[in-house]
Write an enzyme that holds these catalytic residues in place. Sequence first.
Site, mmCIF file in Angstrom:
data_model
loop_
_atom_site.group_PDB
_atom_site.id
_atom_site.type_symbol
_atom_site.label_atom_id
_atom_site.label_comp_id
_atom_site.label_asym_id
_atom_site.label_seq_id
_atom_site.Cartn_x
_atom_site.Cartn_y
_atom_site.Cartn_z
ATOM 1 N N HIS A 158 -76.913 -17.526 133.256
ATOM 2 C CA HIS A 158 -77.485 -16.195 132.952
ATOM 3 C C HIS A 158 -76.685 -15.481 131.856
ATOM 4 O O HIS A 158 -76.597 -14.252 131.850
ATOM 5 C CB HIS A 158 -77.525 -15.292 134.194
ATOM 6 N N SER A 279 -74.493 -12.047 102.116
ATOM 7 C CA SER A 279 -75.565 -11.045 102.115
ATOM 8 C C SER A 279 -75.660 -10.442 100.721
ATOM 9 O O SER A 279 -74.650 -10.269 100.036
ATOM 10 C CB SER A 279 -75.230 -9.961 103.139
ATOM 11 N N LYS A 285 -70.057 -9.974 104.370
ATOM 12 C CA LYS A 285 -70.734 -10.850 105.317
ATOM 13 C C LYS A 285 -70.609 -12.341 105.028
ATOM 14 O O LYS A 285 -70.570 -12.764 103.888
ATOM 15 C CB LYS A 285 -72.231 -10.508 105.350
ATOM 16 N N GLU A 292 -78.970 -20.857 112.102
ATOM 17 C CA GLU A 292 -80.187 -20.058 112.347
ATOM 18 C C GLU A 292 -81.430 -20.780 111.844
ATOM 19 O O GLU A 292 -82.484 -20.764 112.488
ATOM 20 C CB GLU A 292 -80.060 -18.692 111.658
#
Length: 460
Positions: A158, A279, A285, A292
Amino acid sequence: MNSKLWGGRFGKATDPLLERFSRSISYDAILAGADIRAGIAHAEGLERLGHLNAQERDLIVKTLSKIGEDIDSGKLDPGASEHEDIHTLVLNELALRAGEVAKKLHAGRSRNDLVSLDTRLYLREALCGILAELATLQASLVVKAGEYEDVIIPGLTHTQHAQVVLFPHHLLAYVEMLERDRGRVSDALARMDVLPAGSAAMGGSSLRLDQRFLARRLEFREVSRNSMDAVGDRDFVIETLSALAVVGMHLSRLAEELVWWSSSEIGFAELDEAYTTGSSFLPQKRNPDSAELIRGKTGRLYGNLVAVLTMMKGLPLTYNRDMQEDKEPLFDSLFTVADSLSLMAGIVLTLKVDRAAAADALVNDFSSSSDLAEFLVTQKVPFAEAHAAVGRLVRWCLEEEKSFPKLTLEELRQFHPDFEKAALKLLTPAGSLQAKKTLGSSNPRRVRTELERWCRRLSD
Ligand code: ARG
């Protein structure tokens, strides 16, 4: 040139939109190598039955090989041609280069059995590539697991701390998944190992084609026993897409772990710069885009499977043109999975684990609760009673801001009189791991055995 294989019966030109709509060469050109291999074997088969003489066969074989070379070298670009499909292009190109003899090659076969044959030939190679990529990713995971053999991390259920585990135990879970993926791909390969040639359009050919010879020549285990099944079935495509969808699902889970582990909040793993991007607005960044994208590509892998399942649903036997729609999804899934696997292998191999951050994640952790309860079980306390006692202990620790490793035996005994000194060892992450006894657990000795087993297996 754009000459059809079926013009004779027609008195009128095809509607230009249908012409474009039905053309598959932009994507089935990838079958060129398979189509040429199939053509060469077929020419040899036709010689055996006396339809071609040896010189004719030689001319066809030589010309087909040359066409293959020209496609490989880029001299001939099938994708840019206006032919209906790759089978048409190869036959027309053969006619252009070898003349009249080309007209003999399509005897005893149809594009319906040919497309099934080509797809199987292509798929066999592509899936062997996928098997190798799967093994490479497994090897990268095993290497990384060995590099951080002693690192302990929180194991989650969980997304909450559950029990501590060794980092290699976590990675080896993916090695197991990938092993089953290899099994599924191998199963698909074994079931598609059937020669469809000789089925012709759907009911077989009246020529005495030596199909066993063709099967041997093209390395198929057996000849199809039913011509209708051979041309009308695409479950070898569906099974492949299904196996690839499962690979994608596994990769997306691993990708998610990497995104999560490298997040600002968790931070116990860092992706190499080569596998991150920046970025356009935020100069500071460095994002895990590689992981992803792998996660994101899973959507199309599922989509491709559902597209072909749906396309095949309700199709009456045998071949229907709908079935041409199996190719784009199939090729897309093969490319997507091959790239995702290689990329993931690179990400894993260059991954850095921050030992301090991993240790930090275990501070104020109650992950050895189950070991404490099981200690009481070994003292003959019923599990439910032990569970309740440790539950009260954890609650008290939270209220009093006490951490497990600092507890004393007296404190433990306030919650159950059967605690003994040996229980204190369980309060640290390392003690919790040492206490594990079952097969497949994260006990360091068992993990070491597994690591060694995988090293041996993958180096075979
Ligand atoms: N391009 C077709 C396919 O991929 C080949 C078979 C065509 N057969 C036919 N009867 N039109 O399915």
